[in-house]
Design an enzyme around this catalytic site. Structure first.
Site, short mmCIF file in Angstrom:
data_model
loop_
_atom_site.label_atom_id
_atom_site.label_comp_id
_atom_site.label_asym_id
_atom_site.label_seq_id
_atom_site.Cartn_x
_atom_site.Cartn_y
_atom_site.Cartn_z
N LYS A 1 22.44 11.89 -53.98
CA LYS A 1 22.60 12.35 -52.60
C LYS A 1 21.35 13.18 -52.29
O LYS A 1 21.14 14.23 -52.88
CB LYS A 1 23.87 13.20 -52.49
CG LYS A 1 24.13 13.77 -51.11
CD LYS A 1 25.49 14.49 -51.13
CE LYS A 1 25.78 15.24 -49.84
NZ LYS A 1 27.02 16.04 -49.97
N TRP A 2 20.52 12.68 -51.39
CA TRP A 2 19.23 13.33 -51.05
C TRP A 2 19.45 14.12 -49.76
O TRP A 2 19.58 13.55 -48.69
CB TRP A 2 18.15 12.26 -50.86
CG TRP A 2 16.78 12.75 -50.53
CD1 TRP A 2 16.42 13.51 -49.46
CD2 TRP A 2 15.57 12.50 -51.25
NE1 TRP A 2 15.07 13.75 -49.47
CE2 TRP A 2 14.51 13.13 -50.55
CE3 TRP A 2 15.26 11.78 -52.40
CZ2 TRP A 2 13.18 13.07 -50.97
CZ3 TRP A 2 13.93 11.72 -52.81
CH2 TRP A 2 12.91 12.37 -52.11
N ASP A 3 19.48 15.43 -49.91
CA ASP A 3 19.84 16.31 -48.80
C ASP A 3 18.58 16.94 -48.19
O ASP A 3 17.51 16.97 -48.82
CB ASP A 3 20.78 17.40 -49.34
CG ASP A 3 21.68 18.02 -48.28
OD1 ASP A 3 21.44 17.78 -47.09
OD2 ASP A 3 22.61 18.75 -48.67
N ARG B 1 18.75 28.93 -43.61
CA ARG B 1 19.56 28.86 -44.83
C ARG B 1 18.78 29.41 -46.03
O ARG B 1 18.77 28.83 -47.11
CB ARG B 1 20.01 27.42 -45.10
CG ARG B 1 21.33 27.36 -45.85
CD ARG B 1 21.61 25.97 -46.40
NE ARG B 1 22.96 25.89 -46.95
CZ ARG B 1 23.32 25.04 -47.88
NH1 ARG B 1 22.47 24.18 -48.38
NH2 ARG B 1 24.55 25.02 -48.34
N ASP C 1 28.93 17.17 -41.73
CA ASP C 1 29.63 18.18 -42.52
C ASP C 1 30.98 18.51 -41.91
O ASP C 1 31.77 19.25 -42.51
CB ASP C 1 28.78 19.46 -42.62
CG ASP C 1 27.76 19.36 -43.74
OD1 ASP C 1 27.84 18.41 -44.55
OD2 ASP C 1 26.88 20.24 -43.82
N ASP D 1 27.51 18.02 -56.64
CA ASP D 1 26.73 18.44 -55.47
C ASP D 1 25.89 19.67 -55.81
O ASP D 1 25.59 19.95 -56.99
CB ASP D 1 27.71 18.69 -54.29
CG ASP D 1 27.11 18.38 -52.94
OD1 ASP D 1 26.34 19.23 -52.44
OD2 ASP D 1 27.38 17.30 -52.38
N ASP D 2 25.53 20.40 -54.81
CA ASP D 2 24.62 21.55 -54.89
C ASP D 2 25.06 22.58 -55.96
O ASP D 2 26.26 22.81 -56.14
CB ASP D 2 24.64 22.22 -53.51
CG ASP D 2 23.52 23.19 -53.32
OD1 ASP D 2 22.77 23.44 -54.29
OD2 ASP D 2 23.38 23.71 -52.19
N ASP E 1 0.87 -1.18 0.00
CA ASP E 1 0.00 0.00 0.00
C ASP E 1 0.91 1.23 0.00
O ASP E 1 1.46 1.62 1.02
CB ASP E 1 -0.88 -0.04 1.25
CG ASP E 1 -1.81 1.17 1.30
OD1 ASP E 1 -1.70 2.03 0.40
OD2 ASP E 1 -2.64 1.23 2.23
N ASN F 1 18.08 20.41 -45.61
CA ASN F 1 18.90 21.35 -44.87
C ASN F 1 18.19 22.35 -43.97
O ASN F 1 18.68 23.46 -43.80
CB ASN F 1 19.78 22.13 -45.85
CG ASN F 1 20.92 21.29 -46.37
OD1 ASN F 1 21.68 20.73 -45.60
ND2 ASN F 1 21.02 21.16 -47.68
N CYS G 1 21.23 12.42 -46.56
CA CYS G 1 22.07 13.45 -45.97
C CYS G 1 21.12 14.50 -45.41
O CYS G 1 20.03 14.70 -45.95
CB CYS G 1 22.93 14.05 -47.09
SG CYS G 1 23.80 15.55 -46.65
C1 DGJ Z 1 24.75 19.97 -46.79
C2 DGJ Z 1 25.50 18.69 -47.04
O1 DGJ Z 1 25.76 18.05 -45.84
C3 DGJ Z 1 26.78 19.01 -47.79
O2 DGJ Z 1 27.53 17.84 -47.96
C4 DGJ Z 1 26.44 19.64 -49.10
O3 DGJ Z 1 25.76 18.73 -49.91
C5 DGJ Z 1 25.60 20.89 -48.87
N1 DGJ Z 1 24.47 20.62 -48.05
C6 DGJ Z 1 25.15 21.49 -50.16
O4 DGJ Z 1 24.30 22.54 -49.98
#
Ligand code: DGJ
Length: 680
Positions: A478-480, A445, A550, A368-369, A53, A482, A528
């Protein structure tokens, strides 16, 4: 049989090779959690509860006499709000407009061979016939037609038990889910340490170990990604557990959006852990007839310390979570132009890098970008997925063909879930961004998140990516992603479903990646999220590798990669040799050391191979050859942490050993020399 139900004792016992998990349906129909730990027989462990209890720990409505019976300290399998349990809960649900309240009681169970599936969600699967058994336990509210089914996948030889739950509204009224987590795990008593990863952008997954105090401790993310800041993984272990000895429990959430793991040490020194979807921005409407299914979480236990626990997760995730045909293949060694050129490139420059890389034995150029719209910096063009022909004269196909003719594969970067306010897409569809009506959304960003709770936006995103892939021989993406979510609102969803946006977004990302892999089954996908903000098991179901951070500084990576390998296989850790001085921290590290450290992952270069010193360039061919030679060992070997630079501040040491113990890679990195020390 890995799962047994003893009808006389009302006892469920789940056995793996090195662990036992037990639940009991008590006389009130309440599902108790009675044991998880070292292998045990089918003794009824509920005797350990020791009813008393306890002051101000009350009784449920149907127990008027026995003041020792209380949900407030009994070990429960799936704790809910509303039945007198004041500890952290897995489920908070009730009728719309009412304070959530449920009181769940046992209804039935089902036992099946094979693994249950969770539609639209990543989950461990059966890789070898007969290796999994499923147990489903159905509970129901004592009064209302609200049902909860608990799912268990028992991977006997892998020492892993997966869990998930579904909530079904069979009543005639709307139900609101304020919190719907995947599991609860109660320990009747314990003095435990918590191990988890904290971090930041360019500093993810830093190891932390501390004693679990009384009260609530939380590891979570409400950013819409699993995040840089915490990882959906915790270990609870004994205070004296080491790499090689002691009890250790791992809990890993298989999801890529926000999450919540709460641990509470309570009034009787019991410990409860709950784990599942972040509920800060979550409110899910469950209309009559609807069912909500939670994502999956995986549990593993070892009585042989942290190395064995890591190994259990690494091996199970490699074999039973990664579906990509690439998982056991040698990954292409690549050169990525991000840290080589950032936005300042054209086709000529890229071809020069690709040509040099080909001569050095590398396999793939990753663009990349910055190849689309008017994107010459990070202020514009996300959403405008058409090729910038000022930079890439003659178009993408011409570039890809030229790269291919050098003997190199070609890969490309996307950030599909985003929209720049400065873009053609935003001019046409400002309402496609996640925002609250009448409020100017905040930017991260210089960008906003696309509202993936809208079907038309999902279709736009899919076609944007797929139409580029259909144009040329692109073998890697690479599919980011951010930015975190803010200003959460959708101009399309009904007012009473706005709390569903974040989870719907993650489900849409899974749908998109799933569809992409169906159309391009051999595509090597790398997830990513500004480095490692989505380094989670959910992503592994779609991509066999994830960009780790990064922070490409090799010495910083020692800590990040080592913590990451506490549960994730080395085969998934995106690691590249980068320039010197390093762009993130300015450190100068020998090229040889940078190469060795990047080999504990998926190997590549993130620098301009045409510009580095000749003596460094001369090392590339042999580094690539070494990586290719040892790639199978790195991907499948057993990983041992021997010394951690994070702890000792001087040196780091780890080893990867083949199954048959005939081959090993031993890495020692002296970070800072000490004068007049013993040789190590
Ligand atoms: C963030 C990623 O982690 C980097 O490797 C690079 O691809 C940048 N974005 C590009 O904007």
């Amino acid at each position: 049989m890995a799962v047994r139900f003893d009808e006389k004792k009302n006892l469920f016992t789940l056995q793996t090779l090195d662990s036992t998990y037990q639940m009991k349906v008590d006389d009130h129909g309440v599902l108790l959690h009675t044991y998880y730990g070292a292998p045990a027989d089918e003794t009824d462990f509920s005797y350990l509860i020791g009813p008393e209890d306890r002051g101000f720990s009350g009784q449920p409505g149907d127990e008027k006499k026995d003041r020792t019976y209380s949900m407030d300290y009994y070990p429960l399998e799936y704790p809910v709000q509303g039945n007198g349990d004041f500890r952290v809960k897995a489920l908070k649900a009730g009728f719309e407009g009412e304070v959530p309240a449920l009181d769940l009681r046992f209804v039935s169970y089902e036992l099946e061979k094979g693994k249950y599936s969770l539609p639209g969600l990543p989950a461990l699967f059966e890789a070898e016939a007969g290796e999994v058994e499923t147990l489903k336990i159905t509970l129901k509210d004592r009064l209302e037609e609200i049902y909860v089914t608990l799912f268990y996948g028992v991977f006997e030889k892998k020492n892993v038990i997966t869990r998930a739950a579904s909530i079904e509204n069979r009543s005639g009224k709307n139900v609101t889910l304020k919190r719907a987590l995947s599991l609860g795990l109660d320990f009747m008593e314990g003095d435990m340490d918590l191990i988890h990863f904290y971090g930041k952008h360019a500093g993810e997954r830093q190891f932390e170990r501390r004693n679990l105090p009384h009260g609530i401790t939380e590891i979570s993310s409400s950013r819409g990604t699993s995040s840089h800041h915490h990882n959906p993984f915790v270990i609870l272990c004994d205070k004296d557990t080491t790499e090689d000895f002691g009890n250790a429990y791992g809990v890993s959430f298989i999801y890529s959006g926000g999450f919540k793991i709460q641990m509470e040490k309570d009034q009787v020194d019991g410990i409860r852990l709950v784990c599942g979807l972040d509920d800060e921005e979550f409110l899910w409407k469950l209309a009559p007839g609807e069912t909500f299914v939670t994502p999956e979480a995986a549990l593993s236990y070892s009585e042989k310390g942290l190395t064995a626990l890591s190994d259990q997760f690494q091996k199970a995730y490699h074999a039973n979570l990664i579906r990509s045909p690439w998982k056991d293949k040698k990954r292409p060694t690549l050169v990525n132009n991000w840290e080589a050129t950032y936005f300042g490139f054209d086709a000529e420059k890229l071809l020069k890098i690709a040509g040099e890389a080909a001569d050095l034995g590398l396999d793939m150029l990753v663009l990349d970008d910055g190849w689309f719209g008017k994107r010459n910096d990070d202020r514009t063009s996300l959403g405008d997925w058409f090729v910038n022909e000022e930079k890439l004269k003659g178009g993408l196909k011409k570039l890809v063909d030229n790269v291919n003719s050098l003997g190199m594969k070609f890969g490309i970067w996307f950030e599909p879930e985003m929209i720049s306010p400065e873009s053609e897409l935003y001019k046409k569809h400002p309402d496609w961004a996640v925002h609250i009506e009448g409020r100017e959304p905040g930017q991260v960003r210089n960008q906003l998140v696309l509202d993936l709770s809208r079907r038309e936006v999902i279709e736009y995103v899919y076609e944007s990516v797929a139409s580029i892939l259909r144009q040329a021989n692109i073998e890697y993406v690479k599919w980011d992603m951010n930015r975190p979510f803010t200003d959460i609102g959708s101009s399309e969803l009904d007012a009473d479903r706005q709390g569903e946006i974040m989870h719907r977004h993650t489900l849409a990302v899974y749908e998109l990646q799933g569809r992409l892999l169906k159309e391009f089954p051999y595509l090597l996908l790398e997830n990513c999220s500004s480095g490692g903000a989505r380094f989670d098991p959910g992503m592994l179901y779609f991509s066999p590798q994830i960009w780790c951070s990064d922070d490409t500084d090799a010495i910083e990576r020692l800590a990040i990669q080592e913590s990451t390998a506490l549960m994730y296989p080395l085969s998934v850790i995106g690691a590249h040799v980068s320039d010197c001085p390093n762009h993130t921290v300015g450190r100068v590290t020998p090229f040889k050391t940078r190469g060795i450290i990047a080999m504990a992952g998926t190997f590549g270069y993130e620098l301009d191979v045409t510009k580095i010193p000749e003596e460094d360039r001369d090392m590339i061919a042999s580094q690539v050859e070494t990586y290719k030679k040892y790639c199978p060992l790195i991907q499948s070997g057993d990983y041992y942490r021997i010394a951690s630079y994070q702890n000792n501040h001087y040196f780091d040491c780890y080893e990867i050993v083949s199954k048959d113990k005939k081959e090993a890679i031993f890495v020692f990195v002296q970070v800072i020399a000490q004068p007049n020390m013993h040789s190590i």
